[in-house]
Design an enzyme around this catalytic site. Structure first.
Site, PDB file in Angstrom:
ATOM      1  N   SER A  14       0.838  -1.208   0.000  1.00 61.53           N
ATOM      2  CA  SER A  14       0.000   0.000   0.000  1.00 61.53           C
ATOM      3  C   SER A  14       0.873   1.258   0.000  1.00 61.53           C
ATOM      4  CB  SER A  14      -0.970  -0.005   1.188  1.00 61.53           C
ATOM      5  OG  SER A  14      -0.284   0.078   2.411  1.00 61.53           O
ATOM      6  N   ASN A  15       1.998   1.217   0.691  1.00 63.84           N
ATOM      7  CA  ASN A  15       2.910   2.375   0.635  1.00 63.84           C
ATOM      8  C   ASN A  15       3.541   2.502  -0.746  1.00 63.84           C
ATOM      9  OD1 ASN A  15       3.372   3.880   3.328  1.00 63.84           O
ATOM     10  ND2 ASN A  15       3.154   1.730   3.918  1.00 63.84           N
ATOM     11  N   LYS A  66      23.876 -14.019   0.987  1.00 68.02           N
ATOM     12  CA  LYS A  66      23.133 -12.753   1.023  1.00 68.02           C
ATOM     13  C   LYS A  66      23.812 -11.723   0.129  1.00 68.02           C
ATOM     14  CE  LYS A  66      21.481  -9.182   4.138  1.00 68.02           C
ATOM     15  NZ  LYS A  66      20.395  -9.056   5.064  1.00 68.02           N
ATOM     16  N   MET A  91      11.060  -6.783   4.153  1.00 69.19           N
ATOM     17  CA  MET A  91      11.241  -7.507   5.415  1.00 69.19           C
ATOM     18  C   MET A  91      12.626  -8.132   5.551  1.00 69.19           C
ATOM     19  SD  MET A  91       8.411  -6.697   6.608  1.00 69.19           S
ATOM     20  CE  MET A  91       7.950  -7.657   8.016  1.00 69.19           C
ATOM     21  N   ARG A  92      13.635  -7.414   5.115  1.00 60.75           N
ATOM     22  CA  ARG A  92      15.005  -7.907   5.260  1.00 60.75           C
ATOM     23  C   ARG A  92      15.907  -6.786   5.745  1.00 60.75           C
ATOM     24  NH1 ARG A  92      16.003 -12.697   2.972  1.00 60.75           N
ATOM     25  NH2 ARG A  92      14.227 -13.442   1.791  1.00 60.75           N
ATOM     26  N   LEU A  93      16.910  -7.184   6.502  1.00 63.42           N
ATOM     27  CA  LEU A  93      17.970  -6.232   6.824  1.00 63.42           C
ATOM     28  C   LEU A  93      18.785  -6.012   5.560  1.00 63.42           C
ATOM     29  CD1 LEU A  93      19.603  -7.152  10.244  1.00 63.42           C
ATOM     30  CD2 LEU A  93      18.365  -5.075   9.630  1.00 63.42           C
ATOM     31  N   ASN A 108      13.523   4.239   4.754  1.00 67.63           N
ATOM     32  CA  ASN A 108      12.590   3.212   5.216  1.00 67.63           C
ATOM     33  C   ASN A 108      11.470   3.890   5.992  1.00 67.63           C
ATOM     34  OD1 ASN A 108      11.609   0.551   5.833  1.00 67.63           O
ATOM     35  ND2 ASN A 108      12.503   0.738   7.870  1.00 67.63           N
ATOM     36  N   HIS A 110       8.565   3.058   9.095  1.00 64.30           N
ATOM     37  CA  HIS A 110       8.281   2.111  10.169  1.00 64.30           C
ATOM     38  C   HIS A 110       7.074   2.604  10.965  1.00 64.30           C
ATOM     39  CE1 HIS A 110       9.172  -1.072  13.001  1.00 64.30           C
ATOM     40  NE2 HIS A 110       8.915  -0.206  13.963  1.00 64.30           N
TER      41      HIS A 110
HETATM   42  C1  GRF Z   1       4.027  -0.438   6.757  1.00 65.43           C
HETATM   43  O1  GRF Z   1       3.258  -0.273   7.911  1.00 65.43           O
HETATM   44  C2  GRF Z   1       5.431   0.039   6.973  1.00 65.43           C
HETATM   45  O2  GRF Z   1       5.528   1.014   7.944  1.00 65.43           O
HETATM   46  C3  GRF Z   1       6.147  -1.212   7.435  1.00 65.43           C
HETATM   47  O3  GRF Z   1       5.564  -2.252   6.729  1.00 65.43           O
HETATM   48  C4  GRF Z   1       4.220  -1.906   6.394  1.00 65.43           C
HETATM   49  C5  GRF Z   1       4.088  -2.164   4.933  1.00 65.43           C
HETATM   50  O4  GRF Z   1       2.752  -2.067   4.517  1.00 65.43           O
HETATM   51  N1  GRF Z   1       7.573  -1.117   7.226  1.00 65.43           N
HETATM   52  P1  GRF Z   1       2.417  -2.027   2.953  1.00 65.43           P
HETATM   53  O5  GRF Z   1       3.006  -3.289   2.329  1.00 65.43           O
HETATM   54  O6  GRF Z   1       3.023  -0.790   2.394  1.00 65.43           O
HETATM   55  O7  GRF Z   1       0.911  -2.031   2.874  1.00 65.43           O
END
Ligand code: GRF
Length: 210
Positions: A14-15, A66, A91-93, A108, A110
């Site tokens: 969604s972002n 990696k 979802m990775r460092l 990033n 958060h």
């Molecule tokens: C968001 O809440 C962001 O802050 C976090 O992961 C989520 C990703 O959501 N890092 P989306 O995939 O953008 O819907």
């Protein structure tokens, strides 16, 4: 010259969609050059295709290390001409292979007020801790987990009896508004990272969103 943004995401996207839509309206500022995922089932891949943005998936298990995985991702960024990278639920460092070429040009988002509640379950953790305020953090990426110099934080009050669903919705709304605008400021060099510090050139603009 228009900046070329790469988005790295592992999930819903969604972002990523908010970023793609925001810059689709501002092509002379920036364009989404490519969306990269490490998850073949991520909805973000479909969201990119629907918008005519190139989408590529890399599986870390296909690589011997990696570093080799990140070298392939870096090559895709280079091939796309990306000069800025936004992590959006990636979802990775990020390791040095990918980070160092983009240091100060990778951000990033958060869903908490870092340094409180880093990690995967930030919204649930904040609720469980009973905090009265939470929010979002946008920061430059460094080698840590949700560390890195903070560019912007947006604060939300947690309502009495607030559910995880409603808080998540309000956090996402704030993210979708703020993240493209902060990226816009970054790519126009209105904000930058210098030696682990964030320098705002138009701090007033940043403060008026808070
Ligand atoms: C968001 O809440 C962001 O802050 C976090 O992961 C989520 C990703 O959501 N890092 P989306 O995939 O953008 O819907």
């Amino acid at each position: 010259m228009s900046c070329r943004i790469a988005i790295l995401a592992s999930g819903t996207g969604s972002n990523a969609a908010a970023i793609m839509d925001y810059f689709a309206m501002r092509p002379s500022t920036a364009q989404t050059a490519v969306v990269i995922s490490d998850n073949p089932n991520a909805q973000v891949l479909e969201k990119a295709k629907q918008r005519g943005v190139d989408a590529v998936c890399f599986l870390q298990k296909d690589y011997t290390s990696k570093a080799a995985f990140e070298a392939a991702v870096l090559q895709a960024l280079t091939d796309a001409g990306a000069d800025f990278a936004a992590l959006a639920g990636y979802m990775r460092l990020v390791g040095p292979t990918l980070l160092l070429p983009f240091l100060g040009r990778m951000v990033n988002i958060h869903p908490s007020l870092l340094p409180a509640f880093p990690g995967r379950s930030a919204i649930q953790d904040a609720l469980a801790a009973g905090v009265r305020k939470t929010g979002i953090t946008i920061h430059y990426v460094d080698s840590g987990l949700d560390t890195g110099p903070i560019i912007y934080q947006g604060v939300l009050s947690v309502m009495p009896e607030e559910s995880e669903h409603s808080l998540t919705k309000r956090i996402h709304e704030m993210e979708h508004f703020s993240y493209p605008r902060i990226i816009h400021a970054c790519v126009e060099n209105r904000v930058c990272m210098q030696q682990e510090s964030v320098i705002w050139r138009d701090k007033l603009l940043c403060e008026c969103w808070s």
